[in-house]
Design a protein around this motif. Structure first.
Motif, PDB file in Angstrom:
ATOM      1  N   ARG A 112       0.739  -1.294  -0.065  1.00 35.11           N
ATOM      2  CA  ARG A 112       0.053  -0.001  -0.007  1.00 35.11           C
ATOM      3  C   ARG A 112       0.960   1.355   0.014  1.00 35.11           C
ATOM      4  N   ALA A 113       2.041   1.252   0.860  1.00 31.73           N
ATOM      5  CA  ALA A 113       2.922   2.454   0.782  1.00 31.73           C
ATOM      6  C   ALA A 113       3.473   2.451  -0.351  1.00 31.73           C
ATOM      7  N   LEU A 114       4.017   1.476  -0.969  1.00 30.96           N
ATOM      8  CA  LEU A 114       4.762   1.774  -2.300  1.00 30.96           C
ATOM      9  C   LEU A 114       3.672   2.277  -3.627  1.00 30.96           C
ATOM     10  N   ASN A 115       2.190   1.534  -3.453  1.00 31.61           N
ATOM     11  CA  ASN A 115       1.452   2.003  -4.506  1.00 31.61           C
ATOM     12  C   ASN A 115       1.020   3.524  -4.320  1.00 31.61           C
ATOM     13  N   ARG A 116       0.820   3.908  -3.187  1.00 31.02           N
ATOM     14  CA  ARG A 116       0.496   5.371  -3.092  1.00 31.02           C
ATOM     15  C   ARG A 116       1.556   6.112  -3.440  1.00 31.02           C
ATOM     16  N   HIS A 117       2.967   5.778  -3.200  1.00 29.25           N
ATOM     17  CA  HIS A 117       3.983   6.824  -3.288  1.00 29.25           C
ATOM     18  C   HIS A 117       4.415   6.590  -4.793  1.00 29.25           C
ATOM     19  N   LEU A 118       4.264   5.585  -5.469  1.00 29.92           N
ATOM     20  CA  LEU A 118       4.673   5.467  -6.881  1.00 29.92           C
ATOM     21  C   LEU A 118       3.502   6.232  -7.715  1.00 29.92           C
ATOM     22  N   TRP A 119       2.256   6.050  -7.331  1.00 22.82           N
ATOM     23  CA  TRP A 119       1.127   6.874  -8.031  1.00 22.82           C
ATOM     24  C   TRP A 119       1.344   8.203  -7.861  1.00 22.82           C
ATOM     25  N   GLY A 120       1.477   8.762  -6.780  1.00 18.48           N
ATOM     26  CA  GLY A 120       1.771  10.438  -6.843  1.00 18.48           C
ATOM     27  C   GLY A 120       3.016  10.654  -7.542  1.00 18.48           C
ATOM     28  N   VAL A 121       4.163  10.285  -7.416  1.00 18.00           N
ATOM     29  CA  VAL A 121       5.389  10.532  -8.013  1.00 18.00           C
ATOM     30  C   VAL A 121       5.243  10.663  -9.525  1.00 18.00           C
ATOM     31  N   SER A 122       4.500   9.099  -9.941  1.00 15.66           N
ATOM     32  CA  SER A 122       4.471   9.085 -11.562  1.00 15.66           C
ATOM     33  C   SER A 122       3.628  10.096 -12.074  1.00 15.66           C
ATOM     34  N   LEU A 123       2.473  10.607 -11.234  1.00 15.69           N
ATOM     35  CA  LEU A 123       1.724  11.444 -11.649  1.00 15.69           C
ATOM     36  C   LEU A 123       2.306  13.029 -11.838  1.00 15.69           C
ATOM     37  N   LEU A 124       2.998  13.452 -10.957  1.00 21.96           N
ATOM     38  CA  LEU A 124       3.839  14.368 -11.062  1.00 21.96           C
ATOM     39  C   LEU A 124       4.775  14.556 -12.101  1.00 21.96           C
ATOM     40  N   MET A 125       5.083  13.484 -12.724  1.00 21.92           N
ATOM     41  CA  MET A 125       6.005  13.286 -14.094  1.00 21.92           C
ATOM     42  C   MET A 125       4.892  13.577 -15.220  1.00 21.92           C
ATOM     43  N   SER A 126       3.999  12.499 -15.060  1.00 23.87           N
ATOM     44  CA  SER A 126       3.196  12.282 -16.417  1.00 23.87           C
ATOM     45  C   SER A 126       2.146  13.403 -16.595  1.00 23.87           C
ATOM     46  N   GLY A 127       2.028  13.995 -15.460  1.00 25.04           N
ATOM     47  CA  GLY A 127       0.927  15.346 -15.525  1.00 25.04           C
ATOM     48  C   GLY A 127       1.463  16.375 -16.315  1.00 25.04           C
ATOM     49  N   ILE A 128       2.868  16.605 -16.064  1.00 26.04           N
ATOM     50  CA  ILE A 128       3.677  17.628 -16.713  1.00 26.04           C
ATOM     51  C   ILE A 128       3.739  17.201 -18.300  1.00 26.04           C
ATOM     52  N   TRP A 129       3.939  15.824 -18.553  1.00 24.48           N
ATOM     53  CA  TRP A 129       3.788  15.535 -19.866  1.00 24.48           C
ATOM     54  C   TRP A 129       2.748  15.790 -20.736  1.00 24.48           C
ATOM     55  N   TYR A 130       1.580  15.351 -19.887  1.00 26.55           N
ATOM     56  CA  TYR A 130       0.251  15.513 -20.562  1.00 26.55           C
ATOM     57  C   TYR A 130      -0.501  16.803 -20.550  1.00 26.55           C
ATOM     58  N   LEU A 131       0.075  17.519 -19.934  1.00 25.67           N
ATOM     59  CA  LEU A 131      -0.565  19.065 -20.079  1.00 25.67           C
ATOM     60  C   LEU A 131       0.452  20.055 -20.816  1.00 25.67           C
ATOM     61  N   GLU A 132       1.651  19.726 -20.558  1.00 25.47           N
ATOM     62  CA  GLU A 132       2.855  20.601 -20.964  1.00 25.47           C
ATOM     63  C   GLU A 132       3.712  20.273 -21.980  1.00 25.47           C
ATOM     64  N   ARG A 133       3.557  18.993 -22.350  1.00 25.16           N
ATOM     65  CA  ARG A 133       4.398  18.346 -23.276  1.00 25.16           C
ATOM     66  C   ARG A 133       5.994  18.185 -22.866  1.00 25.16           C
ATOM     67  N   ARG A 134       6.281  18.321 -21.413  1.00 20.29           N
ATOM     68  CA  ARG A 134       7.700  18.309 -21.129  1.00 20.29           C
ATOM     69  C   ARG A 134       7.782  17.078 -20.086  1.00 20.29           C
ATOM     70  N   VAL A 135       8.865  16.679 -19.989  1.00 24.42           N
ATOM     71  CA  VAL A 135       9.233  15.584 -19.094  1.00 24.42           C
ATOM     72  C   VAL A 135      10.218  15.637 -18.140  1.00 24.42           C
ATOM     73  N   LEU A 221       1.558   4.419 -13.210  1.00 21.74           N
ATOM     74  CA  LEU A 221       1.921   5.389 -14.388  1.00 21.74           C
ATOM     75  C   LEU A 221       0.474   5.501 -15.165  1.00 21.74           C
ATOM     76  N   ILE A 222      -0.143   4.257 -15.771  1.00 21.66           N
ATOM     77  CA  ILE A 222      -1.400   4.322 -16.386  1.00 21.66           C
ATOM     78  C   ILE A 222      -2.645   5.097 -15.707  1.00 21.66           C
ATOM     79  N   SER A 223      -2.616   4.417 -14.460  1.00 21.55           N
ATOM     80  CA  SER A 223      -3.963   5.160 -13.764  1.00 21.55           C
ATOM     81  C   SER A 223      -3.703   6.404 -13.559  1.00 21.55           C
ATOM     82  N   GLY A 224      -2.645   6.851 -13.093  1.00 24.09           N
ATOM     83  CA  GLY A 224      -2.586   8.547 -13.103  1.00 24.09           C
ATOM     84  C   GLY A 224      -3.026   9.463 -14.068  1.00 24.09           C
TER      85      GLY A 224
END
Length: 309
Positions: A112-135, A221-224
């Motif tokens: 549970r700790a790993l899932n919560r942590h990876l979801w948030g960190v992945s979304l910080l990176m993938s969200g910038i990619w999705y919204l700003e086209r930057r990684v 990564l995908i679910s975020g």
């Protein structure tokens, strides 16, 4: 000066400045303002992007941190060694005990700790990619989590990958890649490089092998991205983006996005996918398997989806 330009300038002057309104424009229109901001930096631009993302995503609990601050010093860095990792897992076990009144299994708390942590960190990176086209690349030393709430504390980095036509391509720290597929490869690599040391360290605690662990990383990564798209009313676009990012197994990720439609009553269709890894939520008291869990059959998924409607 436009709102976005003002925000970038403020972020450059103080990367821990206040969060802009969630109504601030996303995407290339907002990003274009950086071209007219001579003092703009990669760090300031990323800080601004993270704030916009957090303001939009209610479930993304993260804050820009100041290096050397008491808040940063007291937060946990789970990849920094056995003591930090034990505290990271122990903090999750304590949250589960408080919420349920029961002692969780050790592997469940770790998962549970790993899932919560990876979801948030992945979304910080993938969200910038999705919204700003930057990684951006968030290194393990650039992120920590609050001991009590597991809220993330992130230090914006000084570099990002972007496309040739990005208005910020001329900034110091911007690394231009050829095209959209090259940018997707950057995102996959950024998430994998962040996850690798944590997965290696926590594996004995989750009692999961490499395939299951990397499956969880792919799921996060995908679910975020899927979550962000639904939040913005752009589910179709987000599903397409996630599918193009992971159309199939691309090492180290053991499978693709795998979205599909279930036929419901009166011709309705419901989108779903089956997770590649397990977050162990079903082991908690009075919990049931997640909707996307491999343990949940399509009949049960459809029943739950139609109840939600």
């Amino acid at each position: 000066m436009t709102t976005a330009t003002t925000g970038v300038a403020a972020a450059v002057a103080d990367p821990a400045a206040s969060t802009p309104s969630a109504s601030t424009a996303f995407g290339s229109t907002a990003s274009a303002s950086t071209a007219s901001t001579p003092s703009a930096s990669a760090t300031g631009l990323l800080a601004l992007g993270y704030r916009r993302l957090v303001a939009t995503c209610e479930d993304l609990d993260a804050r820009i941190a100041r290096p050397g601050s008491a808040e940063w010093a007291d937060a946990l860095a789970p990849a920094d060694g056995p003591a930090e990792l034990d505290a990271f897992i122990g903090a999750e076990a304590a949250r589960i005990r408080e919420a349920t009144g029961h002692e969780p299994r050790g592997d469940a708390a770790a998962s549970r700790a790993l899932n919560r942590h990876l979801w948030g960190v992945s979304l910080l990176m993938s969200g910038i990619w999705y919204l700003e086209r930057r990684v951006p690349r968030i290194k393990p030393r650039e992120i920590r989590c609050d001991r009590t709430t597991n809220s993330l504390r992130v230090l914006p980095g000084s570099a990002f990958a972007c496309l040739p036509d990005d208005p910020a391509a001329g900034l110091r720290g911007a690394r231009v890649v050829a095209d959209e597929e090259a940018l997707r490869a950057e995102l996959r690599a950024a998430v994998a490089d962040h996850a690798r040391p944590l997965l290696a360290a926590i594996g004995p605690h989750t009692r999961r092998g490499p395939r299951a662990s990397w499956g969880m990383a792919a799921d996060c990564l995908i679910s975020g991205i899927w979550y962000l798209g639904r939040t913005l009313g752009q589910e179709e676009r987000a599903v397409q983006a996630a599918t193009e990012l992971l159309p199939e197994a691309i090492p180290p990720f053991p499978g693709g996005a795998g979205f599909r439609l279930l036929a419901g009553r009166e011709g309705t269709q419901h989108r779903t996918r089956t997770r590649l890894g397990c977050c162990m939520y079903y082991t908690l008291p009075e919990a049931r398997a997640c909707q996307a869990c491999p343990r949940t059959c399509d009949t049960e998924r459809l029943r739950r989806l139609e109840e939600e409607d």
